[in-house]
Design a protein around this motif. Structure first.
Motif, PDB file in Angstrom:
ATOM      1  N   GLY A   1     -10.969  97.513  47.276  1.00  0.00           N
ATOM      2  CA  GLY A   1      -9.614  97.238  46.821  1.00  0.00           C
ATOM      3  C   GLY A   1      -9.575  96.077  45.846  1.00  0.00           C
ATOM      4  N   ALA A   2      -8.678  96.153  44.878  1.00  0.00           N
ATOM      5  CA  ALA A   2      -8.622  95.141  43.828  1.00  0.00           C
ATOM      6  C   ALA A   2      -8.319  93.748  44.356  1.00  0.00           C
ATOM      7  N   GLY A   3      -7.717  93.666  45.551  1.00  0.00           N
ATOM      8  CA  GLY A   3      -7.357  92.370  46.110  1.00  0.00           C
ATOM      9  C   GLY A   3      -8.343  91.823  47.127  1.00  0.00           C
ATOM     10  N   VAL A   4      -9.491  92.463  47.297  1.00  0.00           N
ATOM     11  CA  VAL A   4     -10.491  91.948  48.230  1.00  0.00           C
ATOM     12  C   VAL A   4     -11.076  90.658  47.674  1.00  0.00           C
ATOM     13  N   PRO A   5     -11.060  89.555  48.425  1.00  0.00           N
ATOM     14  CA  PRO A   5     -11.585  88.289  47.904  1.00  0.00           C
ATOM     15  C   PRO A   5     -13.110  88.257  47.906  1.00  0.00           C
ATOM     16  N   PHE A   6     -13.657  87.407  47.066  1.00  0.00           N
ATOM     17  CA  PHE A   6     -15.110  87.251  46.990  1.00  0.00           C
ATOM     18  C   PHE A   6     -15.704  86.858  48.336  1.00  0.00           C
ATOM     19  N   ARG A   7     -14.971  86.097  49.122  1.00  0.00           N
ATOM     20  CA  ARG A   7     -15.455  85.682  50.447  1.00  0.00           C
ATOM     21  C   ARG A   7     -15.834  86.888  51.295  1.00  0.00           C
ATOM     22  N   ASP A   8     -15.006  87.933  51.283  1.00  0.00           N
ATOM     23  CA  ASP A   8     -15.273  89.102  52.108  1.00  0.00           C
ATOM     24  C   ASP A   8     -16.488  89.880  51.612  1.00  0.00           C
ATOM     25  N   ILE A   9     -16.704  89.870  50.306  1.00  0.00           N
ATOM     26  CA  ILE A   9     -17.896  90.539  49.770  1.00  0.00           C
ATOM     27  C   ILE A   9     -19.152  89.844  50.271  1.00  0.00           C
ATOM     28  N   ILE A  10     -19.131  88.529  50.279  1.00  0.00           N
ATOM     29  CA  ILE A  10     -20.279  87.755  50.768  1.00  0.00           C
ATOM     30  C   ILE A  10     -20.499  88.001  52.257  1.00  0.00           C
ATOM     31  N   GLU A  11     -19.435  87.943  53.036  1.00  0.00           N
ATOM     32  CA  GLU A  11     -19.556  87.978  54.495  1.00  0.00           C
ATOM     33  C   GLU A  11     -19.677  89.380  55.069  1.00  0.00           C
ATOM     34  N   ARG A  12     -19.120  90.389  54.383  1.00  0.00           N
ATOM     35  CA  ARG A  12     -19.028  91.716  54.993  1.00  0.00           C
ATOM     36  C   ARG A  12     -19.776  92.815  54.230  1.00  0.00           C
ATOM     37  N   LEU A  13     -20.020  92.615  52.933  1.00  0.00           N
ATOM     38  CA  LEU A  13     -20.529  93.719  52.121  1.00  0.00           C
ATOM     39  C   LEU A  13     -21.856  93.433  51.425  1.00  0.00           C
TER      40      LEU A  13
ATOM     41  N   LEU B   1     -24.365  88.127  45.554  1.00  0.00           N
ATOM     42  CA  LEU B   1     -25.013  86.962  44.935  1.00  0.00           C
ATOM     43  C   LEU B   1     -24.113  86.359  43.862  1.00  0.00           C
ATOM     44  N   ALA B   2     -23.501  87.217  43.057  1.00  0.00           N
ATOM     45  CA  ALA B   2     -22.578  86.711  42.035  1.00  0.00           C
ATOM     46  C   ALA B   2     -21.385  86.019  42.676  1.00  0.00           C
ATOM     47  N   ALA B   3     -20.883  86.588  43.769  1.00  0.00           N
ATOM     48  CA  ALA B   3     -19.733  85.994  44.451  1.00  0.00           C
ATOM     49  C   ALA B   3     -20.050  84.594  44.954  1.00  0.00           C
ATOM     50  N   HIS B   4     -21.291  84.360  45.380  1.00  0.00           N
ATOM     51  CA  HIS B   4     -21.702  83.031  45.840  1.00  0.00           C
ATOM     52  C   HIS B   4     -21.544  81.979  44.748  1.00  0.00           C
ATOM     53  N   THR B   5     -21.597  82.391  43.492  1.00  0.00           N
ATOM     54  CA  THR B   5     -21.550  81.426  42.385  1.00  0.00           C
ATOM     55  C   THR B   5     -20.134  81.189  41.876  1.00  0.00           C
ATOM     56  N   VAL B   6     -19.156  81.888  42.447  1.00  0.00           N
ATOM     57  CA  VAL B   6     -17.775  81.771  41.976  1.00  0.00           C
ATOM     58  C   VAL B   6     -17.138  80.524  42.569  1.00  0.00           C
ATOM     59  N   GLY B   7     -16.939  79.522  41.751  1.00  0.00           N
ATOM     60  CA  GLY B   7     -16.180  78.342  42.140  1.00  0.00           C
ATOM     61  C   GLY B   7     -16.584  77.719  43.463  1.00  0.00           C
ATOM     62  N   SER B   8     -15.567  77.275  44.188  1.00  0.00           N
ATOM     63  CA  SER B   8     -15.727  76.609  45.473  1.00  0.00           C
ATOM     64  C   SER B   8     -15.382  77.588  46.594  1.00  0.00           C
ATOM     65  N   PRO B   9     -15.627  77.212  47.871  1.00  0.00           N
ATOM     66  CA  PRO B   9     -15.200  78.098  48.968  1.00  0.00           C
ATOM     67  C   PRO B   9     -13.724  78.457  48.901  1.00  0.00           C
ATOM     68  N   GLN B  10     -12.887  77.522  48.492  1.00  0.00           N
ATOM     69  CA  GLN B  10     -11.458  77.814  48.391  1.00  0.00           C
ATOM     70  C   GLN B  10     -11.179  78.872  47.316  1.00  0.00           C
ATOM     71  N   ILE B  11     -11.877  78.766  46.190  1.00  0.00           N
ATOM     72  CA  ILE B  11     -11.703  79.740  45.113  1.00  0.00           C
ATOM     73  C   ILE B  11     -12.218  81.104  45.545  1.00  0.00           C
ATOM     74  N   ARG B  12     -13.336  81.141  46.257  1.00  0.00           N
ATOM     75  CA  ARG B  12     -13.890  82.420  46.717  1.00  0.00           C
ATOM     76  C   ARG B  12     -12.978  83.085  47.747  1.00  0.00           C
ATOM     77  N   THR B  13     -12.191  82.304  48.445  1.00  0.00           N
ATOM     78  CA  THR B  13     -11.230  82.865  49.397  1.00  0.00           C
ATOM     79  C   THR B  13     -10.026  83.470  48.695  1.00  0.00           C
ATOM     80  N   ARG B  14      -9.695  82.973  47.515  1.00  0.00           N
ATOM     81  CA  ARG B  14      -8.535  83.466  46.765  1.00  0.00           C
ATOM     82  C   ARG B  14      -8.926  84.463  45.670  1.00  0.00           C
ATOM     83  N   GLY B  15     -10.008  84.195  44.958  1.00  0.00           N
ATOM     84  CA  GLY B  15     -10.383  85.008  43.811  1.00  0.00           C
ATOM     85  C   GLY B  15     -10.799  86.417  44.205  1.00  0.00           C
ATOM     86  N   THR B  16     -10.506  87.393  43.339  1.00  0.00           N
ATOM     87  CA  THR B  16     -10.765  88.798  43.628  1.00  0.00           C
ATOM     88  C   THR B  16     -11.538  89.452  42.490  1.00  0.00           C
ATOM     89  N   VAL B  17     -12.241  90.533  42.818  1.00  0.00           N
ATOM     90  CA  VAL B  17     -12.941  91.290  41.787  1.00  0.00           C
ATOM     91  C   VAL B  17     -11.936  91.937  40.839  1.00  0.00           C
TER      92      VAL B  17
END
Length: 295
Positions: A67-79, A88-104
């Motif tokens: 889904g377009a609204g899935v945050p990077f955090r979930d990709i790291i933790e679940r997928l 791996l790319a999601a790990h490099t996106v900003g800070s933990p707070q940004i990875r919780t908000r930012g989406t693919v």
């Protein structure tokens, strides 16, 4: 500024049809920066945060529908096992707070040449599911970008999901930045091995007006692995072949000089990343089962 806040996907499509100029707001990690610095002042924002189905994903044997609204955090933790390069790319996106908000979906919509998700999506094999009240269509990700921060979406279309092939071999992602975290890429490179088809695919970011695949490099490496019987015997690619692969990857780029790096540096760095990711993925491919991860 008008603030539109639909509760369902159908309401979101209707709002976008009625107001094609409305700018979608997902995680807001890019858009809010532009608003805060007054680089952009749209008449309307279309907040998609309440559309619950955008934050879900579905999997089968061959694909992940993200889904377009899935945050990077979930990709790291679940997928990560299914989408190792994207994780791996999601790990490099900003800070933990940004990875919780930012989406693919938001990363794609922004369409920045430096978007961290883009090289991994190109290498993994992805398509963008776009929809409007007129219907839906699947767009191969390599056809999605048309220029810096421009994409093929029609004025009334929204990104609903991204379909990504499940990894069936090792994948890697690496980027160069001015520091190790919370940084926009000077350049980025992703490589995926596909043992079932005996092919390789790549993705390059921040080294051309749009993210791209290094197709000549892919064809060369695919030929080397096939002609040398590497898939069967597992011997590493020769240094000369690895150097040529890196040269072709760098040659696919059309970078610019900017405050983050020169064009010459970007070409050189893409070649370095190509050699490194080739070494990492091939080491994973030839490792005893269970001794190495695709990621």
């Amino acid at each position: 500024m008008d603030f539109l806040r639909p509760a369902t996907w159908r309401e979101a499509l209707a709002a976008k049809a009625a107001h094609p100029d409305a700018v979608p707001l997902a995680g807001g990690t890019d858009l809010m920066v532009e608003l805060n610095f007054d680089r952009r002042r749209p008449d309307r924002l279309l907040d998609l945060g309440r559309v619950a189905e955008l934050a879900t994903w579905e999997t089968d044997e061959d694909t992940v529908r993200l889904g377009a609204g899935v945050p990077f955090r979930d990709i790291i933790e679940r997928l990560a096992p299914r989408l190792p390069a994207l994780a791996l790319a999601a790990h490099t996106v900003g800070s933990p707070q940004i990875r919780t908000r930012g989406t693919v979906g938001g990363n794609l919509g922004t369409a920045s040449p430096a978007g961290d998700a883009h090289p991994a999506l190109l290498a993994a094999g992805a398509s963008v599911e776009a929809e409007s009240v007129r219907g839906s269509r699947d767009i191969p990700v390599e056809e999605f970008f048309t220029g810096p921060k421009r994409n093929v979406l029609a004025a009334d279309e929204l990104i609903r999901a991204v379909r990504i092939d499940t990894a069936r071999g090792p994948q890697q992602f690496a980027k160069v930045g001015t520091r190790n975290a919370m940084v926009i890429a000077v350049c980025a490179f992703s490589l995926a091995l596909h043992p079932h088809t005996r092919t390789v695919t790549t993705g390059v970011g921040s080294a051309a007006p749009t993210p791209l695949r290094a197709r000549a490099a892919e064809a060369f490496l695919t030929g080397v692995l096939d002609e040398g019987g590497h898939w069967d015997h597992g011997r590493p690619v020769s240094p000369a072949a690895a150097a040529r692969f890196a040269e072709l990857a760098a040659g696919a780029c059309a970078p610019i000089d900017d405050v983050r790096g020169s064009a010459d540096y970007r070409r050189h760095a893409v070649g370095v990343l190509a050699r490194r990711t080739l070494h990492w993925t091939w080491t994973a491919y030839t490792a005893p089962k269970g001794a190495a991860s695709c990621a």
